[in-house]
Design a protein around this motif. Structure first.
Motif, PDB file in Angstrom:
ATOM      1  N   ARG A   1       0.822  -1.208   0.000  1.00 19.29           N
ATOM      2  CA  ARG A   1       0.000   0.000   0.000  1.00 19.29           C
ATOM      3  C   ARG A   1       0.862   1.267   0.000  1.00 19.29           C
ATOM      4  N   ILE A   2       1.951   1.227   0.776  1.00 21.32           N
ATOM      5  CA  ILE A   2       2.836   2.404   0.821  1.00 21.32           C
ATOM      6  C   ILE A   2       3.473   2.629  -0.546  1.00 21.32           C
ATOM      7  N   ALA A   3       3.912   1.553  -1.186  1.00 17.01           N
ATOM      8  CA  ALA A   3       4.512   1.692  -2.512  1.00 17.01           C
ATOM      9  C   ALA A   3       3.513   2.287  -3.497  1.00 17.01           C
ATOM     10  N   ALA A   4       2.270   1.827  -3.422  1.00 14.71           N
ATOM     11  CA  ALA A   4       1.233   2.370  -4.309  1.00 14.71           C
ATOM     12  C   ALA A   4       0.959   3.834  -3.993  1.00 14.71           C
ATOM     13  N   ARG A   5       0.958   4.166  -2.709  1.00 15.84           N
ATOM     14  CA  ARG A   5       0.727   5.556  -2.312  1.00 15.84           C
ATOM     15  C   ARG A   5       1.855   6.466  -2.806  1.00 15.84           C
ATOM     16  N   LYS A   6       3.093   5.987  -2.684  1.00 20.78           N
ATOM     17  CA  LYS A   6       4.231   6.762  -3.186  1.00 20.78           C
ATOM     18  C   LYS A   6       4.113   6.966  -4.694  1.00 20.78           C
ATOM     19  N   ALA A   7       3.629   5.922  -5.386  1.00 19.16           N
ATOM     20  CA  ALA A   7       3.463   6.032  -6.833  1.00 19.16           C
ATOM     21  C   ALA A   7       2.407   7.075  -7.191  1.00 19.16           C
ATOM     22  N   LEU A   8       1.339   7.160  -6.409  1.00 18.44           N
ATOM     23  CA  LEU A   8       0.322   8.188  -6.649  1.00 18.44           C
ATOM     24  C   LEU A   8       0.898   9.584  -6.448  1.00 18.44           C
ATOM     25  N   ASP A   9       1.740   9.730  -5.412  1.00 14.71           N
ATOM     26  CA  ASP A   9       2.392  11.031  -5.186  1.00 14.71           C
ATOM     27  C   ASP A   9       3.256  11.418  -6.379  1.00 14.71           C
ATOM     28  N   ALA A  10       3.995  10.427  -6.905  1.00 19.64           N
ATOM     29  CA  ALA A  10       4.850  10.699  -8.064  1.00 19.64           C
ATOM     30  C   ALA A  10       4.007  11.014  -9.296  1.00 19.64           C
ATOM     31  N   THR A  11       2.867  10.349  -9.408  1.00 23.16           N
ATOM     32  CA  THR A  11       1.957  10.624 -10.522  1.00 23.16           C
ATOM     33  C   THR A  11       1.492  12.075 -10.497  1.00 23.16           C
ATOM     34  N   GLU A  12       1.095  12.530  -9.308  1.00 27.65           N
ATOM     35  CA  GLU A  12       0.635  13.914  -9.162  1.00 27.65           C
ATOM     36  C   GLU A  12       1.764  14.899  -9.431  1.00 27.65           C
ATOM     37  N   ALA A  13       2.962  14.570  -8.942  1.00 26.06           N
ATOM     38  CA  ALA A  13       4.107  15.461  -9.152  1.00 26.06           C
ATOM     39  C   ALA A  13       4.435  15.592 -10.633  1.00 26.06           C
ATOM     40  N   ALA A  14       4.190  14.511 -11.397  1.00 32.97           N
ATOM     41  CA  ALA A  14       4.476  14.532 -12.829  1.00 32.97           C
ATOM     42  C   ALA A  14       3.328  15.107 -13.645  1.00 32.97           C
ATOM     43  N   GLY A  15       2.187  15.361 -12.973  1.00 29.04           N
ATOM     44  CA  GLY A  15       1.029  15.914 -13.669  1.00 29.04           C
ATOM     45  C   GLY A  15       0.366  14.941 -14.613  1.00 29.04           C
ATOM     46  N   LEU A  16       0.431  13.635 -14.270  1.00 19.78           N
ATOM     47  CA  LEU A  16      -0.153  12.608 -15.128  1.00 19.78           C
ATOM     48  C   LEU A  16      -1.570  12.267 -14.674  1.00 19.78           C
ATOM     49  N   ALA A  17      -2.353  11.771 -15.604  1.00 19.32           N
ATOM     50  CA  ALA A  17      -3.746  11.438 -15.291  1.00 19.32           C
ATOM     51  C   ALA A  17      -3.867  10.047 -14.691  1.00 19.32           C
ATOM     52  N   GLU A  18      -3.082   9.084 -15.205  1.00 15.80           N
ATOM     53  CA  GLU A  18      -3.171   7.708 -14.742  1.00 15.80           C
ATOM     54  C   GLU A  18      -2.052   7.400 -13.753  1.00 15.80           C
ATOM     55  N   PRO A  19      -2.337   6.571 -12.747  1.00 12.40           N
ATOM     56  CA  PRO A  19      -1.288   6.187 -11.797  1.00 12.40           C
ATOM     57  C   PRO A  19      -0.120   5.516 -12.510  1.00 12.40           C
ATOM     58  N   LEU A  20       1.102   5.804 -12.053  1.00 10.99           N
ATOM     59  CA  LEU A  20       2.284   5.186 -12.652  1.00 10.99           C
ATOM     60  C   LEU A  20       2.276   3.672 -12.495  1.00 10.99           C
ATOM     61  N   THR A  21       1.539   3.179 -11.493  1.00 17.79           N
ATOM     62  CA  THR A  21       1.507   1.733 -11.264  1.00 17.79           C
ATOM     63  C   THR A  21       0.578   1.000 -12.232  1.00 17.79           C
ATOM     64  N   LYS A  22      -0.240   1.726 -12.982  1.00 20.71           N
ATOM     65  CA  LYS A  22      -1.116   1.062 -13.940  1.00 20.71           C
ATOM     66  C   LYS A  22      -0.270   0.472 -15.062  1.00 20.71           C
ATOM     67  N   GLY A  23      -0.394  -0.851 -15.229  1.00 22.31           N
ATOM     68  CA  GLY A  23       0.401  -1.541 -16.241  1.00 22.31           C
ATOM     69  C   GLY A  23       1.807  -1.873 -15.782  1.00 22.31           C
ATOM     70  N   SER A  24       2.077  -1.683 -14.487  1.00 22.67           N
ATOM     71  CA  SER A  24       3.401  -1.984 -13.955  1.00 22.67           C
ATOM     72  C   SER A  24       3.504  -3.454 -13.567  1.00 22.67           C
ATOM     73  N   VAL A  25       4.691  -3.860 -13.123  1.00 25.42           N
ATOM     74  CA  VAL A  25       4.887  -5.165 -12.488  1.00 25.42           C
ATOM     75  C   VAL A  25       5.301  -4.916 -11.050  1.00 25.42           C
ATOM     76  N   VAL A  26       5.225  -5.959 -10.243  1.00 29.63           N
ATOM     77  CA  VAL A  26       5.587  -5.794  -8.837  1.00 29.63           C
ATOM     78  C   VAL A  26       6.476  -6.947  -8.389  1.00 29.63           C
ATOM     79  N   ALA A  27       7.484  -6.611  -7.587  1.00 22.11           N
ATOM     80  CA  ALA A  27       8.392  -7.611  -7.012  1.00 22.11           C
ATOM     81  C   ALA A  27       8.262  -7.596  -5.501  1.00 22.11           C
ATOM     82  N   SER A  28       8.289  -8.772  -4.922  1.00 22.28           N
ATOM     83  CA  SER A  28       8.272  -8.924  -3.466  1.00 22.28           C
ATOM     84  C   SER A  28       9.526  -9.682  -3.061  1.00 22.28           C
ATOM     85  N   ASP A  29      10.216  -9.200  -2.025  1.00 22.35           N
ATOM     86  CA  ASP A  29      11.466  -9.849  -1.637  1.00 22.35           C
ATOM     87  C   ASP A  29      11.244 -11.213  -1.001  1.00 22.35           C
TER      88      ASP A  29
END
Length: 538
Positions: free
Chosen positions: A457-485
């Protein structure tokens, strides 16, 4: 049974009338020997040291004159003799010792100057087994320890950097050395001997592939005393072990103020991370804050990779550490200096990049000459109360892993590339670690949480912050992949990734509920691969 002291008080001042010099490193030797001789000190020496002193026109006695025995066995045996060790260990105010010295014609030695065979350097050079063994000094450490033990009467010098201090002390005390000064020299000598033996024992463990030696020793040489440690009320120092692995400890600092404790810790984390990326395949940049990545990316150039890495978390990047896997060029340097950065570390830097960074006088620039090998063997050490935790380095690399597709849908070629990228990064994120990535760049990082779903959830929240900072409409995580250690213990962590818009997952697998997690992935059309390897990082 412990030896009982006779409690004979040590004299404060001991005149230096005779000195034994036997050094491997001859830096400053002739000037020091000349200064001692000028004070009327008789010089005794061995082998190459004696030849060097004599060649400079300085009177010197060969040690064989004290022992009555020649150097033999290629110099292996020259000072291991009562004529030397009696001169070093004799307690001169003990009547029995004094009589033994008189009867055996042992002449006391007041100052010993010894530095040891260059074992550490030979070991680092990759020399063969016999060559390394031949550079294990025996007589040198024996004289160092004997002199240091008997510091009540003998001063021991183990490094050329102490020559000036010795000469100054002799001048101050009219040819004598104080007990306090001799104690400090003895303490340093035992530390040097301990570090030397530690290097030898570590080499044997490596050469013989002994994973868990019965006794473990680690040694290092003080590189710098720091203003403070993690916090201002903590004292700290930086010690070098002699390990040749490229990184902050082996780097040349081209400019900037002294590195702090936290700088070194974070810079090491940053450079180890970019070491995961082959510079022949892509330029890679990692931006680190508090030992965690706030942005990592690969690109066609360092400038491109830096822009992508910065976009992941531009807020946290302020005051961070930047590591690159290629020669730092001017174009990348121009971008990096646009925001406040503490340290830049690179294998090399162009002259123009150095000039650009020089405008930021406090910005540290380190060049290492190479990258750390992520697959190389080695050990890491962590202190705990009363002990040390020692483990082999996490040398698992994703390219060498047997990835297993466990869902109905297999990842696309593009997803698979991003999955490998994300898993490389997750290896260097504090557990629990979740990394979202897209197009060769992190778009959200969740680190160090007590539950994996919180990291998601924190990673997704950080991605939303970055999305807003970049002025993008869609979340950066849309269409992304995810890794878990590590594995997902429940499906909730996976579902959080699905909710964020991820389309593929890479994780070790191995949970009791793997079937539930796989079923959840299949229900949502998510591709998932298992690595079989966990990357906990505490």
């Amino acid at each position: 049974m412990a030896v009982v002291s006779k409690k004979i008080p040590a004299p404060d001042l001991v005149p230096v009338r005779r000195a034994l010099l036997s050094v491997s490193d001859k830096t400053g030797l002739i000037d020091f020997a000349k200064a001692l001789a000028g004070r009327g000190v008789e010089l005794v020496s061995t082998g190459g040291t004696a030849k060097a002193i004599a060649a400079a026109g300085i009177a010197v006695r060969d040690v064989s004159e004290l022992t009555g025995f020649p150097e033999i066995m290629d110099g292996r045996v020259k000072t291991l003799h009562p004529g030397v060790h009696g001169a070093l260990l004799g307690v001169r105010d003990d009547p029995e010792h004094a009589e033994a010295m008189r009867q055996n014609r042992i002449e006391p030695i007041d100052l010993v100057v010894v530095n040891l065979y260059p074992f550490e350097e030979v070991r680092r050079s990759g020399a063969d087994y016999p060559s390394v063994v031949e550079n294990i000094d025996i007589g040198g450490p024996a004289m160092v320890r004997a002199s240091a033990k008997n510091h009540a009467y003998v001063a021991i010098v183990t490094e050329p950097e102490d020559y000036v201090a010795v000469l100054n002390a002799l001048e101050l005390n009219t040819g004598s050395l104080t007990l306090e000064f001799r104690k400090k020299l003895a303490a340093k000598a035992f530390s040097r001997s301990a570090a030397y033996d530690a290097a030898i024992s570590q080499w044997f463990a490596e050469a013989l592939e002994i994973e868990h030696p019965t006794w473990r020793a680690f040694g290092g040489r003080l590189e710098s005393v720091m203003r403070y440690g993690e916090n201002p009320h903590q004292a700290a120092g930086f010690y070098l072990t002699g390990d040749a692995r490229p990184g902050v400890a082996t780097a040349r600092q081209l400019q900037g103020k002294q590195l702090s404790y936290n700088n070194i810790n974070d810079t090491d984390a940053a450079f180890e991370l970019v070491g995961e990326f082959d510079p022949a395949r892509a330029a890679a940049v990692a931006i680190i804050k508090h030992a965690n990545p706030c942005g990592v990316a690969v690109g066609a150039s360092l400038r491109d990779a830096y822009a992508k890495a910065l976009a992941c978390d531009p807020v946290s990047a302020f005051g961070g550490i930047v590591a690159v896997n290629r020669l730092l060029d001017a174009e990348a340097a121009e971008e990096i200096v646009k925001i406040f950065t503490e340290v830049i570390i690179a294998p090399e830097a162009s002259e123009e990049a150095v000039r650009i960074i020089a405008a930021k006088k406090n910005l540290r620039l380190l060049v290492t000459g190479g990258l750390p090998d992520p697959a190389a063997a080695g050990v890491t050490v962590k202190s705990v109360a009363g002990g040390l935790l020692v483990q082999s380095r996490d040398s698992a690399v994703v390219d060498a892993l047997d990835l297993k597709v466990v869902t109905r849908r297999a990842p696309s070629e593009a997803e698979l590339s991003d999955l490998a990228f994300a898993f490389r990064v997750a290896k260097h994120v504090k557990s629990n670690a979740i990394v979202y990535a897209k197009d060769g760049a992190t778009v959200g990082v969740g680190a160090g949480q007590m539950s994996r779903v919180d990291s998601s959830r924190i990673a997704a929240r950080k991605a939303l912050d970055a999305t807003e900072a970049a002025g993008l409409a869609e979340p950066l995580t849309k269409g992304s992949v995810v890794a878990s250690d590590a594995f997902f213990p429940f499906a909730d962590g996976l579902l959080a990734a699905v909710e964020a818009g991820a389309t593929a997952v890479i994780q070790p697998g191995g949970s009791m509920r793997d079937d539930e997690v796989i079923a959840a992935a299949d229900r949502h059309g998510i591709a998932m691969v298992f690595t079989g390897v966990r990357h906990f990082r505490h």
